[in-house]
Design an enzyme around this catalytic site. Sequence first.
Site, short mmCIF file in Angstrom:
data_model
loop_
_atom_site.label_atom_id
_atom_site.label_comp_id
_atom_site.label_asym_id
_atom_site.label_seq_id
_atom_site.Cartn_x
_atom_site.Cartn_y
_atom_site.Cartn_z
CE LYS A 97 -4.37 -1.55 2.02
NZ LYS A 97 -4.21 -2.83 2.03
CD GLU A 119 -12.39 5.03 2.67
OE1 GLU A 119 -12.47 6.53 2.46
OE2 GLU A 119 -12.27 4.41 1.98
CB SER A 386 -0.20 -7.88 -1.17
OG SER A 386 -0.66 -8.93 -0.23
C1 LIG Z 1 -5.08 -3.90 1.77
C2 LIG Z 1 -4.34 -5.19 1.58
C3 LIG Z 1 -4.88 -6.27 0.53
C4 LIG Z 1 -6.14 -5.78 -0.42
O1 LIG Z 1 -5.98 -4.55 -1.08
P1 LIG Z 1 -5.84 -4.71 -2.72
O2 LIG Z 1 -6.20 -3.37 -3.17
O3 LIG Z 1 -6.75 -5.69 -2.99
O4 LIG Z 1 -4.54 -4.91 -3.02
C5 LIG Z 1 -4.01 -7.13 0.17
N1 LIG Z 1 -2.74 -7.44 0.85
C6 LIG Z 1 -2.41 -6.70 1.87
C7 LIG Z 1 -1.19 -6.96 2.61
C8 LIG Z 1 -3.30 -5.48 2.25
O5 LIG Z 1 -2.82 -4.67 3.14
#
Ligand SMILES: *Cc1c(COP(=O)(O)O)cnc(C)c1O
Length: 403
Positions: A97, A119, A386
């Site tokens: 993010k 938010e 992610s």
């Molecule tokens: C917020 C988050 C997601 C989900 O958000 P996307 O916009 O679908 O990528 C996925 N993985 C992590 C580690 C997150 O913090």
Amino acid sequence: MSHTDAPSVYRADADGFFGEFGGAELPPFLAGPIAEVAVAYDAASQDPGFQEQFQSLLAKYVGRPSLLYFAENLSRELGGAKVYLKREDLNHTGAHKVNHCLGEALLAKRMGKTRLIAETGAGQHGVALATAAALVGLECEIHMGAIDVAKQHPNVVRMELLGAKVVPVEEGGRSLKEAVDSAFAVYASAPEEYFFAIGSVVGPHPYPSMVRDFQSVVGREARAQILETEGRLPDALVAAVGGGSNALGLFDAFLEDESVRIVGVEPAGEGLEGDRHAATMTLGTPGTLHGMRTKVLQGEGGEPSPVHSIASGLDYPGVGPQHAQLEQLGRVEYLSVTDAETLDAFQTLSRVEGIIPALESSHAIAQVMKLAPELPADAVVIANLSGRGDKDVDFVAERLREA
Ligand SMILES: *Cc1c(COP(=O)(O)O)cnc(C)c1O
């Protein structure tokens, strides 16, 4: 890459539509300020100075490029393809993010705004945005349902340490939906001061394109890294889909490579039969949510359905409009895994690789665990890791005790 100047089907048209999805369906009090963001982003995206500033922060602050790690133990355990992990968990703040939050903060600054507003549900977006605000030198205001403030106390502490103001929202269900309304109301009251920072590839144009562009560094790096190590493109890409930003970040650089199979993974939660899931691509229908035309999990009257996932970052009743188009084009497949499969993947990756994945990312790993054994041994799969799972260990420990 296209050899003509024809616009790519993978880019939104001038009104922000990806085929029939996207656009900017907004009440009049928001249409003006959001259109101003679109104009500013259009200029910034073509300004080499802005791009340089962004790339420099990604390198020097986030720590990019992130590793493309060959998960040899996992690959052996699954007995099929070679599995590579794109290590977004190693970024500063521990997830993807931060990439788009820095981009949005730089754009806000360029537009002469003094405050970021957003938010947050579980608090992940709020923490990433507060981080970007601290670095770039902007004030930051995060609206959060009062119930979430109580539930996600450590993230509230983090945001406050980072200098952000956390506004608990006491209206209605005191949750994410009310926090969205509250943040938009404040934004609309002073759009000359505030920049609204959306946390995924969702919302009105230009956010789905802009957030994708800021995340697309993930796929550009992965493409160069796999060409370097394997000498060829991967056979498959796998990423978890909540709003869809980490997924599009990985996918974007490969969309024109038709040999690459692309899989988005949604939360099937406690099963697709009941209503305890958040599988928008799988079970949603076209509708309008948060200023965009997209697929939505919705009731008879078009109201968004309550959703559930073991990963709080994935429980959203909508999805980025580009995903809805990519499915329609047949370019990306959307599959789903359950909470139980996710918990299993969380433990497996921790045990065999010494990497604790976020529960969101564990959805991608769970899908890889199903996919890899079906593939030949020389097949190459890249999964987007992610984020890291430190934030989830207490919750998982509790779940495992109950089981
Ligand atoms: C917020 C988050 C997601 C989900 O958000 P996307 O916009 O679908 O990528 C996925 N993985 C992590 C580690 C997150 O913090």
